[in-house]
Design an enzyme around this catalytic site. Sequence first.
Site, PDB file in Angstrom:
ATOM      1  N   ARG A 189     -17.031 -30.884 -31.678  1.00 12.52           N
ATOM      2  CA  ARG A 189     -17.214 -29.513 -31.193  1.00 12.52           C
ATOM      3  C   ARG A 189     -17.063 -28.512 -32.335  1.00 12.52           C
ATOM      4  O   ARG A 189     -17.821 -27.538 -32.414  1.00 12.52           O
ATOM      5  CB  ARG A 189     -16.194 -29.207 -30.088  1.00 12.52           C
ATOM      6  CG  ARG A 189     -16.291 -27.788 -29.571  1.00 12.52           C
ATOM      7  CD  ARG A 189     -15.298 -27.519 -28.461  1.00 12.52           C
ATOM      8  NE  ARG A 189     -15.422 -26.161 -27.966  1.00 12.52           N
ATOM      9  CZ  ARG A 189     -14.758 -25.674 -26.924  1.00 12.52           C
ATOM     10  NH1 ARG A 189     -13.919 -26.447 -26.258  1.00 12.52           N
ATOM     11  NH2 ARG A 189     -14.928 -24.435 -26.539  1.00 12.52           N
ATOM     12  N   TYR A 249     -22.093 -16.645 -20.466  1.00 11.43           N
ATOM     13  CA  TYR A 249     -22.932 -17.339 -21.449  1.00 11.43           C
ATOM     14  C   TYR A 249     -24.197 -16.554 -21.781  1.00 11.43           C
ATOM     15  O   TYR A 249     -24.838 -16.810 -22.800  1.00 11.43           O
ATOM     16  CB  TYR A 249     -23.314 -18.728 -20.937  1.00 11.43           C
ATOM     17  CG  TYR A 249     -22.170 -19.702 -20.924  1.00 11.43           C
ATOM     18  CD1 TYR A 249     -21.842 -20.433 -22.065  1.00 11.43           C
ATOM     19  CD2 TYR A 249     -21.398 -19.884 -19.785  1.00 11.43           C
ATOM     20  CE1 TYR A 249     -20.778 -21.321 -22.062  1.00 11.43           C
ATOM     21  CE2 TYR A 249     -20.338 -20.770 -19.771  1.00 11.43           C
ATOM     22  CZ  TYR A 249     -20.028 -21.486 -20.916  1.00 11.43           C
ATOM     23  OH  TYR A 249     -18.974 -22.363 -20.918  1.00 11.43           O
TER      24      TYR A 249
END
Length: 421
Positions: free
Chosen positions: A90, A244
Amino acid sequence: MKLAVVGGGSTYTPELIDGFARLRDILPIEELVLVDPAADRLDLVGGLARRIFAKQAHPGRITTTSDVDAGVADADAVLLQLRVGGQAARQQDETWPLECGCVGQETTGAGGLAKALRTVPVVLDIAERVRRANPDAWIIDFTNPVGIVTRALLQAGHKAVGLCNVAIGFQRRFAKLLEVAPSEVYLEHVGLNHLTWERGVRLGGPDGADMLPKLLAEHGGTIADDLHLPRPVLDLLGVVPSYYLRYFYAHDEVVRELRTKPSRAAEVAEMEKRLLTMYGDPALDEKPELLSKRGGAFYSEAAVDLAASLLRGGGSEIQVVNTYNNGTLPFLPDNAVIEVQARVDRSGAVPLAVPAVEPLFAGLIANVTAYEDLALEAALHGGRDRVYKALLSHPLIGQYEYAEALTDRLIAHNREHLAWV
């Protein structure tokens, strides 16, 4: 009833366990198996999970294993919450795209594609093991990118439904602002996973009064601040976008911010260290407050509701899930995976009818769906050209120079996870 959680060593898991314990009348679990290759984390999380069940007098048995086949054997449902490559991967997803002036994020853009390429083959392998163990078992996918992963599962013929906590988070937030019970709030939630808009907030159900204008008028500033978007943008849109959407509506601003502060991956990695230390305390028998900052809020309630509906017909009849479009959004192919309200029972999820989607939103949905088509092809079949085409199609990239550079970086940073390299 037996449930298995693959990725059970995640620091998310105590949130899930707490929900299973509190909501056992909705979902009476007799056996819960936590499956994870990281034995050290699994021991810590499993120990806390048992203490949470014991404190709340849950009669179910919790076991742990690193053997997927053993863990999913005879399971009625399997929850997937994987992170292939862990926080280290990540961290890469969130940093190398910035070198090209593009958003570095784990579920969208180039970082999101990298995660999809790592994840889809692993998830499909697990799903085949589940199918061999019990062809009737349901797979509930919480693994990001949920839309692409769920489509991979459905396309391979698995009994699967995708789940995200964005909708339930908005439901809880709006209920608090309106001073009503969360069950009274029905969202007109539409889009793709991590690309959604709340076009209505109705009281009592789909036909109830729409409170969204009131929310925007009385609380628009607070909502805008939470989303890190200007209030005039919300007023102009007349909807509440998922947080988002900021990666799309303020891309360059976000890139500048990300270049000047620690990555979210670094923050989460540090938080996970603290959480795992807490989980090792034999006196801890409830989820710690720090876990609320980890992400995944209300995941447990959504997961319990979905599992109960799929297995017993006992959860909420209507829930926000990820499933096949099947004509719901007429501008998308039937096999696109969308995130909308759906009627859920033992036979699966069937999307409810959605009013015509405005071109401002439909255009972006169609664009990202096309990217997801190409991303899934790259995840299933590999190849540099497929990766390049997926990146070129993404609205956050869209230029050949960026796509070329990002393709090289993606492959370089993910070689150990890509069988075709």
